[in-house]
Write an enzyme that holds these catalytic residues in place. Sequence first.
Site, PDB file in Angstrom:
ATOM      1  N   ARG A  83       0.830  -1.219   0.000  1.00 13.10           N
ATOM      2  CA  ARG A  83       0.000   0.000   0.000  1.00 13.10           C
ATOM      3  C   ARG A  83       0.862   1.266   0.000  1.00 13.10           C
ATOM      4  NH1 ARG A  83      -2.038   0.494   6.261  1.00 13.10           N
ATOM      5  NH2 ARG A  83      -0.488  -0.882   7.142  1.00 13.10           N
TER       6      ARG A  83
ATOM      7  N   GLU B 240     -19.401   3.359   0.276  1.00  9.64           N
ATOM      8  CA  GLU B 240     -18.593   2.847  -0.840  1.00  9.64           C
ATOM      9  C   GLU B 240     -19.346   2.806  -2.163  1.00  9.64           C
ATOM     10  OE1 GLU B 240     -18.920   1.320   2.127  1.00  9.64           O
ATOM     11  OE2 GLU B 240     -16.955   1.747   3.008  1.00  9.64           O
TER      12      GLU B 240
ATOM     13  N   HIS C 294      -5.657  -4.014   2.097  1.00  3.57           N
ATOM     14  CA  HIS C 294      -5.938  -5.008   3.130  1.00  3.57           C
ATOM     15  C   HIS C 294      -6.591  -6.257   2.548  1.00  3.57           C
ATOM     16  CE1 HIS C 294      -4.829  -1.720   5.578  1.00  3.57           C
ATOM     17  NE2 HIS C 294      -5.299  -2.188   6.707  1.00  3.57           N
TER      18      HIS C 294
ATOM     19  N   ASP D 129      -7.658  -8.293  12.634  1.00  2.00           N
ATOM     20  CA  ASP D 129      -9.034  -7.857  12.376  1.00  2.00           C
ATOM     21  C   ASP D 129      -9.959  -9.029  12.046  1.00  2.00           C
ATOM     22  OD1 ASP D 129      -8.733  -5.221  12.976  1.00  2.00           O
ATOM     23  OD2 ASP D 129      -8.514  -4.543  10.894  1.00  2.00           O
TER      24      ASP D 129
END
Lengths: 328, 285
Positions: free
Chosen positions: A23, A71, A122, A130
Amino acid sequence: MIKLNEELRLVDDFENVERIPTRDGYGKGLVELGAERNDVFVLTGDLADSTRTAWFKEKFPERFIDMGVAEQNMINVAVGLALSGKVPFVATYGVFVPGRAWDQIRISVCYNKANVKFAGAHTGISVGPDGATHQALEDVASVRALPNLTILSPTDFWESKKATIAAAKMKGPVYIRFGREKVPVITTEETPFEIGKAVVYREGKDVTLIATGQMVYQAIIAANNLMERGIDAGIINVHTIKPLDRETIVEAARRTGAVVTAEEHQVYGGLGGAIAELLSKENPVPMRFVAVNDRFGESGVADELLEAFGLTHKEIEAAAEELVKLKK
Amino acid sequence: MTTEEVKKLEILAYEIRKDVIVALKNAKSGHTGGSLGLADIFTALYFKVLHHKPEDPDWAGRDRFLLSNGHVCPVWYAALARAGYFDVEEFRTTLRKLGTRFQGHPSRLDTPGVESSSGSLGQGLSIGVGMAYAARFDNAPYRVYVGMSDAEFQEGSVWEALMAGGNWKLDNLTAYIDRNKIQIDGSTEGDVMPLEPLKEKLRAFKWNVIEADGHDIKEIVTAFREAGAHRGGPTMIIFNTVIGKGVSFMEGKAEWHGKPPNEEEAEKALKELDEHIEEMKEGGD
């Protein structure tokens, strides 16, 4: 250590590699694009820091839009920008884009051939603690069936940066897949990158290891270990999952007669599936798939998870050995 | 607008209704009710409101029109044809047929004048918000228009778009709602999922709201002009309409949402529309 194609200017020492998240390459690529051209816009859904789009925001606030946690709207606002001549980059976690905005991506991005570049950060099991809800393991499968879409899955920092810049230069929808964790940097600033061109790190004779994302590094380690056991494995980095570099892949299958694919994604519908679809028609060879085996992820530290889910060089080696035995 | 001009557009709206009936009869499938209900609004848009050049559909200065509820595209195609984008006969004979430029739902890459493909509800307003954002960024003189159905306000993404448009005070954006209160499974209010109090909801999202009769050309044009003059935020026009408007046996009937007329029904409808056109012509002033 086995020799890799020198023309590719990969790093020299694979045992002591630098580790940077992919990223970061995206974030740096966007900043470079922002300086180069004024039609590049960046949108995020309340995730500026973790998608590294905050770096663009800092330099070009007037072309940065925080869409909030919305989104579906984000993708279509990007479509509106694209249809008005802008080059929008959308970034959030892969579970949300493409995940939540799939219908918008299908019709307004892909059917429209809108010049939208969306990134899933991710992705993969290595997202870590997570847990399952945030570990995108189906993102490639969910968009691979969409016409007009290019899918990029860069392996490291430099490749991510180059993929981001190359995505801006091509016309049409692009999905770019990133990870959260620091991963080995195996390419250099000088390593060539071309969308649609699979990169042959090593040709090999007995089996070809075809990998994408951070699994390319695992494939290199695996090939090295296999060589010590007398198996000459080829390595191909497929950073463009769609459109596939058919020629290079078919050629490798023909040469080695066996293929192992490796990806941080579900076994269904990802890189392995794409290669199996291609080879079953063009040049059928026995295959093995190193991927997540049709189950959701769970919490844990990245390296633990990669071990627990069978996404390391060890599984690649075992698969390669099995195929080589099968050939005899 | 002069009364003469209004009358001309009223008649044109009925010609467009006839195109819709013929095209859908030939297609043997498609959405009749909503298309008829929007004929007056589309006539006003393409013959009075929008700045556009049919001979140059990609003209950079054109107003952008997006149809979010793509299923009513027959009325859009008819208005585009009558405005000169393409031959009306091609539309009337090839709609929904293999190889046609006139897909069952709008396709940007196939049809001149179609800015964005649509068909899955709840997407157009977001695209319009993006376009208006870009236009404002570029100081572009054109406006962005989005046509919407009422039932698509049941889609959550519409409210995401409303939130963004209101927050960004996009006063170069006008959207309208075809408020016929009918959806496939019945009435939006009584049978399915009520939208009311709609005006209050829209205002709470920081939109300027105008309500008008969607079958009165003069009111329609005035509403669009007021929207264009409004500063400080986007405008939503609630057009009260009747599904199937102009054909008595289709008016107000949910069953006409998604079906085409057969030969006999088409003949009956065309006769009625022709009679109405004759009455308007004779009516004089």
